[in-house]
Design a protein around this motif. Structure first.
Motif, mmCIF file in Angstrom:
data_model
loop_
_atom_site.group_PDB
_atom_site.id
_atom_site.type_symbol
_atom_site.label_atom_id
_atom_site.label_comp_id
_atom_site.label_asym_id
_atom_site.label_seq_id
_atom_site.Cartn_x
_atom_site.Cartn_y
_atom_site.Cartn_z
ATOM 1 N N ASP A 246 -12.244 7.615 -4.636
ATOM 2 C CA ASP A 246 -12.658 7.859 -3.248
ATOM 3 C C ASP A 246 -13.975 7.148 -2.953
ATOM 4 O O ASP A 246 -14.109 6.449 -1.948
ATOM 5 C CB ASP A 246 -12.835 9.360 -2.990
ATOM 6 N N LYS B 136 -10.294 5.876 -0.589
ATOM 7 C CA LYS B 136 -10.066 7.215 -0.031
ATOM 8 C C LYS B 136 -8.767 7.287 0.780
ATOM 9 O O LYS B 136 -8.022 8.258 0.696
ATOM 10 C CB LYS B 136 -11.255 7.620 0.848
ATOM 11 N N GLU B 137 -8.506 6.227 1.567
ATOM 12 C CA GLU B 137 -7.319 6.216 2.430
ATOM 13 C C GLU B 137 -6.033 6.019 1.631
ATOM 14 O O GLU B 137 -4.950 6.345 2.104
ATOM 15 C CB GLU B 137 -7.414 5.064 3.449
ATOM 16 N N VAL B 138 -6.159 5.423 0.465
ATOM 17 C CA VAL B 138 -4.971 4.998 -0.283
ATOM 18 C C VAL B 138 -4.474 6.076 -1.248
ATOM 19 O O VAL B 138 -3.273 6.306 -1.378
ATOM 20 C CB VAL B 138 -5.276 3.709 -1.093
ATOM 21 N N LYS C 196 -3.699 9.658 -2.797
ATOM 22 C CA LYS C 196 -3.450 11.057 -2.441
ATOM 23 C C LYS C 196 -3.686 11.979 -3.622
ATOM 24 O O LYS C 196 -4.140 13.096 -3.466
ATOM 25 C CB LYS C 196 -1.994 11.224 -1.964
ATOM 26 N N ASN D 242 -0.726 6.343 -0.554
ATOM 27 C CA ASN D 242 -0.355 6.228 0.864
ATOM 28 C C ASN D 242 -0.096 4.783 1.237
ATOM 29 O O ASN D 242 -0.610 4.326 2.247
ATOM 30 C CB ASN D 242 -1.553 6.672 1.723
ATOM 31 N N SER D 243 0.660 4.044 0.443
ATOM 32 C CA SER D 243 0.844 2.629 0.774
ATOM 33 C C SER D 243 2.166 2.450 1.485
ATOM 34 O O SER D 243 3.111 3.202 1.276
ATOM 35 C CB SER D 243 0.823 1.780 -0.494
ATOM 36 N N GLU E 292 -3.404 -2.800 -4.518
ATOM 37 C CA GLU E 292 -4.464 -1.778 -4.517
ATOM 38 C C GLU E 292 -4.694 -1.234 -5.925
ATOM 39 O O GLU E 292 -5.830 -1.064 -6.363
ATOM 40 C CB GLU E 292 -4.091 -0.616 -3.576
#
Lengths: 81, 81
Positions: free
Chosen positions: A26, A31-33, A35, B48-49, B58
């Motif tokens: 993060d 952070k966005e990628v 989970k 979240n890809s 990533e």
């Protein structure tokens, strides 16, 4: 013959190392990628077994006796040439 | 999307944990069966890809920055779902 044993914490058991890694990812900008992160062990054994069945049986014994803590961990075994 | 990252010490780097495990297996009666033991990490990431290519890119970045010490470790990435 080669055996690959993956040992991971059972679902529901707190994974400290995974949580710390998640937090670190993060802060590194993922952070966005990301989970969820879980961390386990991978044990690669080189064996003197004559058949896949024998290898599977021996490695199962090793897991139950030493390689996994079956109270909190699950394991799965893959036997290859 | 899910990524499985296996991180292992490069060939030639001393694997203390593997050596200790090998010794323990020997004393537990698996001396005839086990030729070699190596221990690595397995990191399971929930991502979240939107595509496999994006996930692969990533996770490669994550490995280079944090998940593996590329001086002494190799990693390989498997993307599923």
């Amino acid at each position: 013959m080669k055996a690959i044993v993956n040992v991971a914490l059972k679902q529901g058991v707190l994974d400290d190392q995974g949580k710390a890694t998640h937090h670190a990812l993060d802060t590194l900008g993922f952070k966005e990628v990301v989970k969820d992160v879980r961390i386990g062990k991978q044990i690669i054994l080189e064996l003197n077994s004559s058949s896949k069945e024998e290898a599977q049986a021996e490695v199962t014994k090793m897991c139950e006796k030493l390689l996994a803590n079956t109270v909190i961990e699950d394991y799965n075994i893959t036997i290859t040439e």
